[in-house]
Design a protein around this motif. Structure first.
Motif, PDB file in Angstrom:
ATOM      1  N   SER A   1       0.841  -1.200   0.000  1.00 13.33           N
ATOM      2  CA  SER A   1       0.000   0.000   0.000  1.00 13.33           C
ATOM      3  C   SER A   1       0.872   1.244   0.000  1.00 13.33           C
ATOM      4  CB  SER A   1      -0.943   0.005   1.200  1.00 13.33           C
ATOM      5  OG  SER A   1      -0.205   0.048   2.399  1.00 13.33           O
ATOM      6  N   SER A   2       0.263   2.327  -0.460  1.00  9.71           N
ATOM      7  CA  SER A   2       0.970   3.595  -0.525  1.00  9.71           C
ATOM      8  C   SER A   2      -0.036   4.728  -0.344  1.00  9.71           C
ATOM      9  CB  SER A   2       1.672   3.728  -1.880  1.00  9.71           C
ATOM     10  OG  SER A   2       2.358   4.949  -1.947  1.00  9.71           O
ATOM     11  N   THR A   3       0.418   5.829   0.253  1.00 15.72           N
ATOM     12  CA  THR A   3      -0.421   7.007   0.449  1.00 15.72           C
ATOM     13  C   THR A   3       0.407   8.255   0.182  1.00 15.72           C
ATOM     14  OG1 THR A   3      -1.762   5.895   2.129  1.00 15.72           O
ATOM     15  CG2 THR A   3      -1.825   8.287   2.118  1.00 15.72           C
ATOM     16  N   ALA A   4      -0.204   9.200  -0.522  1.00 14.71           N
ATOM     17  CA  ALA A   4       0.436  10.497  -0.786  1.00 14.71           C
ATOM     18  C   ALA A   4      -0.527  11.597  -0.367  1.00 14.71           C
ATOM     19  CB  ALA A   4       0.779  10.629  -2.258  1.00 14.71           C
ATOM     20  N   ILE A   5       0.013  12.647   0.249  1.00 16.99           N
ATOM     21  CA  ILE A   5      -0.800  13.777   0.694  1.00 16.99           C
ATOM     22  C   ILE A   5      -0.250  15.049   0.065  1.00 16.99           C
ATOM     23  CG2 ILE A   5      -1.549  15.153   2.680  1.00 16.99           C
ATOM     24  CD1 ILE A   5      -1.322  12.586   4.372  1.00 16.99           C
ATOM     25  N   LYS A   6      -1.171  15.877  -0.461  1.00 15.99           N
ATOM     26  CA  LYS A   6      -0.769  17.125  -1.106  1.00 15.99           C
ATOM     27  C   LYS A   6      -1.710  18.225  -0.639  1.00 15.99           C
ATOM     28  CE  LYS A   6       1.143  19.680  -4.390  1.00 15.99           C
ATOM     29  NZ  LYS A   6       2.503  20.118  -4.378  1.00 15.99           N
ATOM     30  N   GLU A   7      -1.153  19.363  -0.271  1.00  9.79           N
ATOM     31  CA  GLU A   7      -1.956  20.516   0.123  1.00  9.79           C
ATOM     32  C   GLU A   7      -1.769  21.625  -0.895  1.00  9.79           C
ATOM     33  OE1 GLU A   7      -1.310  21.758   4.148  1.00  9.79           O
ATOM     34  OE2 GLU A   7      -1.642  19.750   4.946  1.00  9.79           O
ATOM     35  N   ILE A   8      -2.904  22.188  -1.347  1.00  5.94           N
ATOM     36  CA  ILE A   8      -2.894  23.323  -2.272  1.00  5.94           C
ATOM     37  C   ILE A   8      -3.848  24.356  -1.679  1.00  5.94           C
ATOM     38  CG2 ILE A   8      -3.381  24.132  -4.605  1.00  5.94           C
ATOM     39  CD1 ILE A   8      -2.918  21.236  -5.554  1.00  5.94           C
ATOM     40  N   GLY A   9      -3.294  25.371  -1.055  1.00  4.10           N
ATOM     41  CA  GLY A   9      -4.128  26.367  -0.393  1.00  4.10           C
ATOM     42  C   GLY A   9      -4.933  25.724   0.724  1.00  4.10           C
ATOM     43  N   LYS A  10      -6.268  25.878   0.657  1.00  5.97           N
ATOM     44  CA  LYS A  10      -7.144  25.309   1.680  1.00  5.97           C
ATOM     45  C   LYS A  10      -7.567  23.873   1.369  1.00  5.97           C
ATOM     46  CE  LYS A  10      -9.160  29.696   3.157  1.00  5.97           C
ATOM     47  NZ  LYS A  10     -10.429  30.396   3.405  1.00  5.97           N
ATOM     48  N   LEU A  11      -7.110  23.346   0.261  1.00  3.42           N
ATOM     49  CA  LEU A  11      -7.487  21.991  -0.150  1.00  3.42           C
ATOM     50  C   LEU A  11      -6.404  20.985   0.236  1.00  3.42           C
ATOM     51  CD1 LEU A  11      -9.401  20.088  -1.745  1.00  3.42           C
ATOM     52  CD2 LEU A  11      -8.021  20.623  -3.771  1.00  3.42           C
ATOM     53  N   THR A  12      -6.798  19.931   0.933  1.00  3.16           N
ATOM     54  CA  THR A  12      -5.902  18.824   1.260  1.00  3.16           C
ATOM     55  C   THR A  12      -6.393  17.597   0.510  1.00  3.16           C
ATOM     56  OG1 THR A  12      -5.479  19.713   3.468  1.00  3.16           O
ATOM     57  CG2 THR A  12      -4.941  17.391   3.101  1.00  3.16           C
TER      58      THR A  12
ATOM     59  N   LEU B   1      -9.386   8.501  -3.148  1.00  2.00           N
ATOM     60  CA  LEU B   1      -9.041   9.912  -3.122  1.00  2.00           C
ATOM     61  C   LEU B   1      -9.911  10.582  -2.068  1.00  2.00           C
ATOM     62  CD1 LEU B   1      -7.629  12.440  -4.293  1.00  2.00           C
ATOM     63  CD2 LEU B   1      -9.540  12.582  -5.935  1.00  2.00           C
ATOM     64  N   ALA B   2      -9.276  11.208  -1.090  1.00  2.00           N
ATOM     65  CA  ALA B   2      -9.985  11.949  -0.042  1.00  2.00           C
ATOM     66  C   ALA B   2      -9.655  13.424  -0.203  1.00  2.00           C
ATOM     67  CB  ALA B   2      -9.570  11.454   1.337  1.00  2.00           C
ATOM     68  N   LEU B   3     -10.691  14.241  -0.196  1.00  2.00           N
ATOM     69  CA  LEU B   3     -10.534  15.688  -0.354  1.00  2.00           C
ATOM     70  C   LEU B   3     -11.110  16.395   0.866  1.00  2.00           C
ATOM     71  CD1 LEU B   3     -11.862  15.891  -4.022  1.00  2.00           C
ATOM     72  CD2 LEU B   3      -9.474  15.842  -3.298  1.00  2.00           C
ATOM     73  N   ASP B   4     -10.398  17.401   1.341  1.00  2.00           N
ATOM     74  CA  ASP B   4     -10.866  18.212   2.470  1.00  2.00           C
ATOM     75  C   ASP B   4     -10.585  19.666   2.123  1.00  2.00           C
ATOM     76  OD1 ASP B   4     -10.927  19.787   4.828  1.00  2.00           O
ATOM     77  OD2 ASP B   4     -10.543  18.030   6.063  1.00  2.00           O
ATOM     78  N   TYR B   5     -11.647  20.465   2.011  1.00  2.00           N
ATOM     79  CA  TYR B   5     -11.467  21.875   1.714  1.00  2.00           C
ATOM     80  C   TYR B   5     -11.800  22.692   2.952  1.00  2.00           C
ATOM     81  CZ  TYR B   5     -11.537  26.377  -0.536  1.00  2.00           C
ATOM     82  OH  TYR B   5     -11.267  27.678  -0.875  1.00  2.00           O
ATOM     83  N   ASP B   6     -10.810  23.355   3.483  1.00  2.00           N
ATOM     84  CA  ASP B   6     -10.955  24.294   4.591  1.00  2.00           C
ATOM     85  C   ASP B   6     -11.535  23.646   5.853  1.00  2.00           C
ATOM     86  OD1 ASP B   6     -10.620  26.806   5.739  1.00  2.00           O
ATOM     87  OD2 ASP B   6     -12.597  27.527   5.087  1.00  2.00           O
ATOM     88  N   GLY B   7     -11.387  22.328   5.989  1.00  2.00           N
ATOM     89  CA  GLY B   7     -11.896  21.649   7.173  1.00  2.00           C
ATOM     90  C   GLY B   7     -13.409  21.637   7.268  1.00  2.00           C
ATOM     91  N   LYS B   8     -14.108  22.020   6.177  1.00  2.00           N
ATOM     92  CA  LYS B   8     -15.567  22.107   6.196  1.00  2.00           C
ATOM     93  C   LYS B   8     -16.223  21.185   5.173  1.00  2.00           C
ATOM     94  CE  LYS B   8     -15.344  27.046   7.181  1.00  2.00           C
ATOM     95  NZ  LYS B   8     -15.723  28.367   6.676  1.00  2.00           N
TER      96      LYS B   8
ATOM     97  N   ARG C   1     -18.728  24.311  11.521  1.00  2.00           N
ATOM     98  CA  ARG C   1     -17.484  25.077  11.327  1.00  2.00           C
ATOM     99  C   ARG C   1     -17.694  26.317  10.455  1.00  2.00           C
ATOM    100  NH1 ARG C   1     -13.099  20.214  10.754  1.00  2.00           N
ATOM    101  NH2 ARG C   1     -13.350  19.452  12.885  1.00  2.00           N
ATOM    102  N   GLU C   2     -18.917  26.550  10.063  1.00  2.00           N
ATOM    103  CA  GLU C   2     -19.230  27.741   9.268  1.00  2.00           C
ATOM    104  C   GLU C   2     -19.283  28.969  10.181  1.00  2.00           C
ATOM    105  OE1 GLU C   2     -19.285  28.022   6.105  1.00  2.00           O
ATOM    106  OE2 GLU C   2     -19.548  25.958   5.404  1.00  2.00           O
ATOM    107  N   ASP C   3     -18.890  30.126   9.639  1.00  2.00           N
ATOM    108  CA  ASP C   3     -18.889  31.369  10.414  1.00  2.00           C
ATOM    109  C   ASP C   3     -20.296  31.742  10.889  1.00  2.00           C
ATOM    110  OD1 ASP C   3     -16.171  31.601  10.092  1.00  2.00           O
ATOM    111  OD2 ASP C   3     -16.339  32.857   8.294  1.00  2.00           O
ATOM    112  N   TRP C   4     -21.312  31.388  10.136  1.00  2.00           N
ATOM    113  CA  TRP C   4     -22.676  31.748  10.482  1.00  2.00           C
ATOM    114  C   TRP C   4     -23.316  30.819  11.525  1.00  2.00           C
ATOM    115  CZ3 TRP C   4     -25.553  27.553   9.410  1.00  2.00           C
ATOM    116  CH2 TRP C   4     -25.150  26.726   8.354  1.00  2.00           C
TER     117      TRP C   4
END
Length: 142
Positions: free
Chosen positions: A15-26, A82-89, A124-127
């Motif tokens: 098995s293999s895993t790679a993690i990449k962050e681009i701005g607020k996207l993980t 593929l797991a995507l997380d944008y801004d923790g929200k 986690r939203e500001d509102w």
């Protein structure tokens, strides 16, 4: 009767895993391949029709019945996710898996499986209302 069982197996994983962050996207990309082999043998011997009442052992039986069986199972599989997380929200998770198994039958050895999920962490939203801040996690998911 007497039953003798034996078996062995082999499991191999890579098995293999790679993690990449681009701005607020993980992004997390994972993959795995697997091979499993199982071999199981069973031999059963029973005896009937004994010459004397007290000597009921296999050696004293005049009628012996023996059965044997062997079961072999092989599985080969691989998956990618593929797991995507944008801004923790905002979360997305996708998986593709291809699996071949001798247990599926001769004409249906290979099968494909997939999964897609999404989630929104509304707490986690500001509102999000201050009155509900003690509620540490509120999530909508599909």
């Amino acid at each position: 009767g007497i039953t003798n069982q034996s078996g062995n197996g082999l499991d191999a994983y890579l098995s293999s895993t790679a993690i990449k962050e681009i701005g607020k996207l993980t992004m997390r990309l994972s993959g795995q391949v697997e091979e499993t082999n199982r071999d199981f043998q069973q031999i059963t011997t029973t005896g009937t029709t004994f010459n004397s009442v007290g000597a009921q052992t296999i050696a004293a039986a005049t009628v012996l019945t023996s059965n044997s069986s062997e079961s072999i199972a092989k599985i080969n599989s691989g998956f990618g996710s593929l797991a995507l997380d944008y801004d923790g929200k905002y979360i997305g998770d996708f998986l593709l898996r291809r699996e071949g198994s001798s247990l599926y039958g001769v004409n249906q050895t290979w099968h494909n499986f997939d999964r897609a999920t999404g989630a929104w962490l509304v707490s986690r939203e500001d509102w999000w209302p201050r009155a509900l801040r003690s509620l540490t996690l509120a999530k909508l998911r599909y």
